[in-house]
Motif scaffolding. Structure first.
Motif, PDB file in Angstrom:
ATOM      1  N   ARG A 282      15.235  69.844  -0.364  1.00 53.84           N
ATOM      2  CA  ARG A 282      14.055  70.357   0.353  1.00 53.84           C
ATOM      3  C   ARG A 282      13.113  69.216   0.727  1.00 53.84           C
ATOM      4  O   ARG A 282      12.527  69.211   1.813  1.00 53.84           O
ATOM      5  CB  ARG A 282      13.332  71.394  -0.510  1.00 53.84           C
ATOM      6  N   GLU A 283      12.956  68.249  -0.171  1.00 51.69           N
ATOM      7  CA  GLU A 283      12.109  67.095   0.142  1.00 51.69           C
ATOM      8  C   GLU A 283      12.678  66.269   1.287  1.00 51.69           C
ATOM      9  O   GLU A 283      11.946  65.813   2.168  1.00 51.69           O
ATOM     10  CB  GLU A 283      11.935  66.212  -1.097  1.00 51.69           C
ATOM     11  N   VAL A 284      13.995  66.065   1.277  1.00 50.28           N
ATOM     12  CA  VAL A 284      14.643  65.303   2.351  1.00 50.28           C
ATOM     13  C   VAL A 284      14.445  66.012   3.687  1.00 50.28           C
ATOM     14  O   VAL A 284      14.105  65.384   4.705  1.00 50.28           O
ATOM     15  CB  VAL A 284      16.147  65.108   2.052  1.00 50.28           C
ATOM     16  N   LEU A 285      14.615  67.322   3.706  1.00 53.11           N
ATOM     17  CA  LEU A 285      14.455  68.083   4.942  1.00 53.11           C
ATOM     18  C   LEU A 285      13.002  68.072   5.411  1.00 53.11           C
ATOM     19  O   LEU A 285      12.723  67.943   6.610  1.00 53.11           O
ATOM     20  CB  LEU A 285      14.934  69.523   4.734  1.00 53.11           C
ATOM     21  N   LYS A 286      12.072  68.197   4.478  1.00 55.50           N
ATOM     22  CA  LYS A 286      10.651  68.133   4.842  1.00 55.50           C
ATOM     23  C   LYS A 286      10.305  66.757   5.389  1.00 55.50           C
ATOM     24  O   LYS A 286       9.562  66.627   6.367  1.00 55.50           O
ATOM     25  CB  LYS A 286       9.795  68.442   3.607  1.00 55.50           C
ATOM     26  N   GLN A 287      10.854  65.727   4.773  1.00 57.01           N
ATOM     27  CA  GLN A 287      10.653  64.344   5.203  1.00 57.01           C
ATOM     28  C   GLN A 287      11.136  64.162   6.652  1.00 57.01           C
ATOM     29  O   GLN A 287      10.443  63.569   7.489  1.00 57.01           O
ATOM     30  CB  GLN A 287      11.437  63.440   4.247  1.00 57.01           C
ATOM     31  N   GLU A 288      12.309  64.703   6.949  1.00 57.55           N
ATOM     32  CA  GLU A 288      12.854  64.592   8.307  1.00 57.55           C
ATOM     33  C   GLU A 288      11.951  65.299   9.305  1.00 57.55           C
ATOM     34  O   GLU A 288      11.692  64.790  10.410  1.00 57.55           O
ATOM     35  CB  GLU A 288      14.254  65.194   8.345  1.00 57.55           C
ATOM     36  N   THR A 289      11.457  66.474   8.939  1.00 56.94           N
ATOM     37  CA  THR A 289      10.578  67.227   9.828  1.00 56.94           C
ATOM     38  C   THR A 289       9.301  66.450  10.118  1.00 56.94           C
ATOM     39  O   THR A 289       8.831  66.395  11.267  1.00 56.94           O
ATOM     40  CB  THR A 289      10.226  68.584   9.190  1.00 56.94           C
ATOM     41  N   GLU A 290       8.752  65.814   9.087  1.00 57.70           N
ATOM     42  CA  GLU A 290       7.515  65.039   9.266  1.00 57.70           C
ATOM     43  C   GLU A 290       7.749  63.815  10.142  1.00 57.70           C
ATOM     44  O   GLU A 290       6.921  63.470  10.976  1.00 57.70           O
ATOM     45  CB  GLU A 290       6.968  64.619   7.902  1.00 57.70           C
TER      46      GLU A 290
ATOM     47  N   GLU B 160      31.942  43.913   9.816  1.00 58.50           N
ATOM     48  CA  GLU B 160      30.807  44.644   9.263  1.00 58.50           C
ATOM     49  C   GLU B 160      30.524  45.938  10.029  1.00 58.50           C
ATOM     50  O   GLU B 160      29.794  46.810   9.540  1.00 58.50           O
ATOM     51  CB  GLU B 160      29.532  43.782   9.289  1.00 58.50           C
ATOM     52  N   TYR B 161      31.082  46.050  11.250  1.00 56.98           N
ATOM     53  CA  TYR B 161      30.747  47.178  12.119  1.00 56.98           C
ATOM     54  C   TYR B 161      31.857  48.235  12.166  1.00 56.98           C
ATOM     55  O   TYR B 161      31.777  49.168  12.962  1.00 56.98           O
ATOM     56  CB  TYR B 161      30.482  46.672  13.542  1.00 56.98           C
ATOM     57  N   ARG B 162      32.880  48.105  11.348  1.00 59.18           N
ATOM     58  CA  ARG B 162      34.023  49.013  11.429  1.00 59.18           C
ATOM     59  C   ARG B 162      33.603  50.481  11.239  1.00 59.18           C
ATOM     60  O   ARG B 162      34.031  51.365  11.977  1.00 59.18           O
ATOM     61  CB  ARG B 162      35.070  48.635  10.380  1.00 59.18           C
ATOM     62  N   LEU B 163      32.780  50.734  10.230  1.00 53.33           N
ATOM     63  CA  LEU B 163      32.392  52.117   9.962  1.00 53.33           C
ATOM     64  C   LEU B 163      31.451  52.636  11.044  1.00 53.33           C
ATOM     65  O   LEU B 163      31.591  53.772  11.505  1.00 53.33           O
ATOM     66  CB  LEU B 163      31.743  52.227   8.586  1.00 53.33           C
ATOM     67  N   ARG B 164      30.514  51.818  11.471  1.00 53.31           N
ATOM     68  CA  ARG B 164      29.595  52.249  12.530  1.00 53.31           C
ATOM     69  C   ARG B 164      30.368  52.607  13.798  1.00 53.31           C
ATOM     70  O   ARG B 164      30.109  53.639  14.429  1.00 53.31           O
ATOM     71  CB  ARG B 164      28.578  51.152  12.843  1.00 53.31           C
ATOM     72  N   ASP B 165      31.327  51.769  14.157  1.00 54.26           N
ATOM     73  CA  ASP B 165      32.125  52.031  15.351  1.00 54.26           C
ATOM     74  C   ASP B 165      32.911  53.331  15.221  1.00 54.26           C
ATOM     75  O   ASP B 165      33.041  54.097  16.187  1.00 54.26           O
ATOM     76  CB  ASP B 165      33.076  50.867  15.627  1.00 54.26           C
ATOM     77  N   ALA B 166      33.435  53.586  14.019  1.00 57.17           N
ATOM     78  CA  ALA B 166      34.200  54.816  13.801  1.00 57.17           C
ATOM     79  C   ALA B 166      33.306  56.049  13.935  1.00 57.17           C
ATOM     80  O   ALA B 166      33.718  57.069  14.511  1.00 57.17           O
ATOM     81  CB  ALA B 166      34.849  54.789  12.417  1.00 57.17           C
ATOM     82  N   LEU B 167      32.095  55.967  13.421  1.00 61.90           N
ATOM     83  CA  LEU B 167      31.172  57.106  13.506  1.00 61.90           C
ATOM     84  C   LEU B 167      30.702  57.354  14.935  1.00 61.90           C
ATOM     85  O   LEU B 167      30.424  58.498  15.321  1.00 61.90           O
ATOM     86  CB  LEU B 167      29.964  56.864  12.592  1.00 61.90           C
ATOM     87  N   GLU B 168      30.614  56.278  15.716  1.00 61.65           N
ATOM     88  CA  GLU B 168      30.106  56.422  17.084  1.00 61.65           C
ATOM     89  C   GLU B 168      31.213  56.634  18.107  1.00 61.65           C
ATOM     90  O   GLU B 168      30.939  56.833  19.291  1.00 61.65           O
ATOM     91  CB  GLU B 168      29.295  55.174  17.454  1.00 61.65           C
ATOM     92  N   LYS B 169      32.454  56.635  17.661  1.00 57.76           N
ATOM     93  CA  LYS B 169      33.589  56.735  18.579  1.00 57.76           C
ATOM     94  C   LYS B 169      33.607  58.072  19.314  1.00 57.76           C
ATOM     95  O   LYS B 169      34.013  58.165  20.470  1.00 57.76           O
ATOM     96  CB  LYS B 169      34.894  56.546  17.810  1.00 57.76           C
ATOM     97  N   GLN B 170      33.180  59.137  18.648  1.00 63.79           N
ATOM     98  CA  GLN B 170      33.213  60.463  19.252  1.00 63.79           C
ATOM     99  C   GLN B 170      32.076  61.305  18.669  1.00 63.79           C
ATOM    100  O   GLN B 170      31.594  61.028  17.565  1.00 63.79           O
ATOM    101  CB  GLN B 170      34.555  61.135  18.954  1.00 63.79           C
ATOM    102  N   PRO B 171      31.608  62.306  19.401  1.00 59.16           N
ATOM    103  CA  PRO B 171      30.573  63.190  18.844  1.00 59.16           C
ATOM    104  C   PRO B 171      31.098  63.886  17.585  1.00 59.16           C
ATOM    105  O   PRO B 171      32.263  64.289  17.533  1.00 59.16           O
ATOM    106  CB  PRO B 171      30.317  64.191  19.972  1.00 59.16           C
ATOM    107  N   LEU B 172      30.253  64.010  16.576  1.00 58.31           N
ATOM    108  CA  LEU B 172      30.653  64.633  15.321  1.00 58.31           C
ATOM    109  C   LEU B 172      29.733  65.821  15.022  1.00 58.31           C
ATOM    110  O   LEU B 172      28.515  65.728  15.217  1.00 58.31           O
ATOM    111  CB  LEU B 172      30.581  63.617  14.175  1.00 58.31           C
ATOM    112  N   PRO B 173      30.283  66.908  14.528  1.00 58.12           N
ATOM    113  CA  PRO B 173      29.510  68.146  14.365  1.00 58.12           C
ATOM    114  C   PRO B 173      28.741  68.231  13.049  1.00 58.12           C
ATOM    115  O   PRO B 173      28.843  69.215  12.325  1.00 58.12           O
ATOM    116  CB  PRO B 173      30.605  69.220  14.428  1.00 58.12           C
ATOM    117  N   TYR B 174      27.979  67.193  12.719  1.00 57.54           N
ATOM    118  CA  TYR B 174      27.269  67.178  11.444  1.00 57.54           C
ATOM    119  C   TYR B 174      25.795  66.850  11.646  1.00 57.54           C
ATOM    120  O   TYR B 174      25.436  66.019  12.479  1.00 57.54           O
ATOM    121  CB  TYR B 174      27.893  66.140  10.494  1.00 57.54           C
ATOM    122  N   ASP B 175      24.959  67.520  10.836  1.00 55.27           N
ATOM    123  CA  ASP B 175      23.530  67.198  10.829  1.00 55.27           C
ATOM    124  C   ASP B 175      23.253  65.990   9.935  1.00 55.27           C
ATOM    125  O   ASP B 175      22.350  65.202  10.217  1.00 55.27           O
ATOM    126  CB  ASP B 175      22.725  68.408  10.324  1.00 55.27           C
TER     127      ASP B 175
END
Length: 272
Positions: free
Chosen positions: A260-268, A118-133
């Motif tokens: 825009r709503e998603v970005l505003k949500q993140e800011t809040e 169940e953790y295969r994708l999480r481990d792959a994403l956390e394996k190295q820093p990724l340049p995405y917001d």
């Protein structure tokens, strides 16, 4: 189309991971993943779309030819390929993609006997820093192991919900699944929001469903509503997000409003 080279921005901590999920097919899930990602990139965010659906519709929606899908989500989950190696650039500036292929359909069977599958994708994403917001995961229309991997890896779930009679019933099923994942695998998982899709203003049922969902789910439902729009439907056949295919269409404006709503949500949330 051949892929452009993926962005070589400096490495950064893992951005916000959002699983775009609904176990029901035909609700605009892939369309939402593709076009919300494009709209976020248009807002100058660095975005990765991870196509976790064996049908590969998100990959097709960005115009990535199947010849250029030799390393993708299947290799990430089963062979330990890195996200960096799997990511390809797209026509959209600032937006990269991890492609899907039909091989991914066999991943659930191949992983079933593996430890911590169940953790295969999480481990792959956390394996190295990724340049995405933002990292948006386009989930398959089911609640199997692929979707479970997405929910375990995600910070939040964004639910596209078609304006149809059984909308709330399917939503209830998904929300119960999210609660089970929180209890067993990912206690920090939250609901990012619910976006109403395929809204037809000429149809009274669309209004009734929208009102019903807002009454039950309150502020979790975004103000932006994605309309039924022929340009949204045409865009994938041209290998383009609708914002590239026809920026002035009602569908494009709706996805920009959603971003825009998603970005505003993140800011809040950060402020809170």
């Amino acid at each position: 189309m051949s892929p452009e080279s993926a962005s070589a921005a400096p490495a950064a901590p893992l951005g916000r991971v959002i699983a775009v999920a609904n176990q029901k097919g035909g609700v605009g899930k892939t369309t939402t993943a593709v076009n919300l990602a494009t709209a976020l990139a248009a807002c100058e965010k660095r975005v990765l779309v991870l196509d976790l659906d064996p049908q590969g519709n998100a990959s097709t929606g960005f115009g990535i030819d199947r010849r250029y899908r030799s390393v993708g989500a299947y290799q990430v989950l089963t062979d330990g390929a890195s996200i960096t190696d799997a990511a390809v650039g797209t026509e959209v500036p600032g937006l990269s993609l991890v492609t899907s292929s039909v091989d991914l359909a066999g991943a659930e069977f191949e992983l079933i006997d593996q430890d911590e599958r169940e953790y295969r994708l999480r481990d792959a994403l956390e394996k190295q820093p990724l340049p995405y917001d933002y990292i948006l995961i386009d989930c398959p229309p089911s609640l199997g192991l692929l979707t479970l991997n997405a929910l375990v890896a995600a910070d939040a779930v964004l639910v596209p919900l078609q304006c149809e009679f059984y909308a709330l019933e399917g939503l209830g099923h998904l929300l119960r699944t999210v609660e089970r994942v929180k209890k067993s695998f990912n206690p920090d998982l939250t609901i990012q929001g619910i976006v109403l899709t395929m809204y037809d203003k000429r149809n009274n049922l669309s209004d009734l469903v929208a009102s019903d969902v807002r009454e039950h789910m309150g502020k979790l439902v975004y103000d932006a509503v994605i309309p039924r729009n022929v340009r949204v439907s045409e865009a994938p056949s041209h290998g383009k997000p609708v914002l590239i295919y026809d920026l002035k269409s009602p569908g494009s404006r709706a996805y920009l409003d959603l971003a825009r709503e998603v970005l505003k949500q993140e800011t809040e949330w950060v402020a809170a």
